[in-house]
Design an enzyme around this catalytic site. Structure first.
Site, short mmCIF file in Angstrom:
data_model
loop_
_atom_site.label_atom_id
_atom_site.label_comp_id
_atom_site.label_asym_id
_atom_site.label_seq_id
_atom_site.Cartn_x
_atom_site.Cartn_y
_atom_site.Cartn_z
N ARG A 127 6.33 70.88 38.57
CA ARG A 127 7.44 70.52 37.70
C ARG A 127 7.97 71.74 36.97
O ARG A 127 7.22 72.50 36.38
CB ARG A 127 7.00 69.49 36.66
CG ARG A 127 8.06 69.25 35.61
CD ARG A 127 8.36 67.82 35.43
NE ARG A 127 9.44 67.61 34.49
CZ ARG A 127 9.60 66.49 33.80
NH1 ARG A 127 8.75 65.51 33.96
NH2 ARG A 127 10.62 66.34 33.01
N ARG B 70 13.59 66.17 38.91
CA ARG B 70 12.22 66.63 38.73
C ARG B 70 11.32 66.20 39.88
O ARG B 70 11.52 65.15 40.49
CB ARG B 70 11.64 66.16 37.40
CG ARG B 70 11.38 64.68 37.22
CD ARG B 70 12.61 63.80 37.04
NE ARG B 70 13.50 64.20 35.97
CZ ARG B 70 13.40 63.75 34.72
NH1 ARG B 70 12.48 62.89 34.39
NH2 ARG B 70 14.25 64.14 33.81
N ASP C 10 7.60 63.02 37.09
CA ASP C 10 7.69 62.64 35.69
C ASP C 10 6.63 61.56 35.47
O ASP C 10 6.59 60.57 36.19
CB ASP C 10 9.10 62.06 35.47
CG ASP C 10 9.46 61.88 34.01
OD1 ASP C 10 8.88 62.58 33.17
OD2 ASP C 10 10.33 61.04 33.74
N ASP D 83 5.18 59.15 32.46
CA ASP D 83 5.45 58.68 31.09
C ASP D 83 4.43 57.62 30.70
O ASP D 83 4.21 56.66 31.45
CB ASP D 83 6.83 58.02 31.01
CG ASP D 83 7.97 59.01 31.17
OD1 ASP D 83 7.82 60.16 30.72
OD2 ASP D 83 9.01 58.62 31.74
N1 ROI Z 1 17.03 57.20 37.29
C1 ROI Z 1 16.13 56.53 38.03
N2 ROI Z 1 16.57 55.67 38.96
N3 ROI Z 1 14.79 56.73 37.89
C2 ROI Z 1 14.30 57.61 36.96
O1 ROI Z 1 13.08 57.78 36.83
C3 ROI Z 1 15.22 58.32 36.15
N4 ROI Z 1 14.82 59.22 35.21
C4 ROI Z 1 15.68 59.90 34.45
C5 ROI Z 1 17.17 59.70 34.57
C6 ROI Z 1 17.83 61.03 34.89
C7 ROI Z 1 17.67 59.18 33.24
N5 ROI Z 1 17.50 58.74 35.60
C8 ROI Z 1 16.60 58.08 36.35
O2 ROI Z 1 15.24 60.76 33.55
#
Ligand code: ROI
Length: 160
Positions: A82, A91, A94, A96
């Site tokens: 990343r 990315r 991610d 979370d």
């Molecule tokens: N859109 C989708 N479909 N999935 C994500 O995990 C995701 N994450 C983000 C943004 C760019 C807002 N859009 C996303 O950070």
């Protein structure tokens, strides 16, 4: 032990493979037991001009402190290449923390429940594969209520 739900997302460098590697890494976390992972879901980025995302949710049971878990998740993100070029940019991975037991966490580095999870189909539908519909969030709403207000639109469920 507390039950922790972790949202996973990727839109670079073979996203499904990134999520599979992340699952392997989550299964190695110290003081933790891996519980399971949802199917993978593809959807368009919420921001235009980015590749499509693949998202999933994993569950672990852990005795780690929240910020120690956050450190471990960020180490996994870095380990999988990343690079943070821009705040909402594409990315490789991610991770979370969505929910941490029934804790409310308001730390400069970590807010739980995760601030946008209540209305994102690519979080709620995979979460619903692992968590009971009666699961209650800090504001009193249940997962089934959130799902009812969040149509299954634009999501494509794919096998892990
Ligand atoms: N859109 C989708 N479909 N999935 C994500 O995990 C995701 N994450 C983000 C943004 C760019 C807002 N859009 C996303 O950070």
């Amino acid at each position: 032990m507390e039950r922790i739900y972790i949202g996973m997302g990727s839109n670079l460098a073979d996203p499904a493979d990134q999520l599979r590697s992340a699952v392997q890494a989550l299964a190695q976390l110290p003081d933790s037991r891996f519980v399971g992972v949802s199917a993978f879901y593809q959807s368009d980025s919420l921001l235009p001009g980015q590749p499509r995302y693949t998202n999933a949710v994993a569950a672990i049971d852990s005795t780690l402190a929240p910020l120690d878990l956050l450190d471990a998740l960020q180490a996994i993100e870095l380990d999988q290449g990343r690079e943070r070029h821009e705040r909402w940019g594409p990315r490789t991975l991610d991770l979370d923390i969505l929910l941490f037991g029934d804790r409310l966490i308001d730390d400069a580095r970590l807010k739980v429940p995760h601030y946008h999870m209540h209305a994102r189909p690519f979080v709620l539908y995979p979460l619903a594969e692992l968590a009971p519909a009666s699961l209650q969030l800090a504001d009193g709403r249940t997962l089934s209520q959130l799902l009812a207000d969040c149509p299954f639109i634009g999501l494509e469920r794919i096998a892990p």
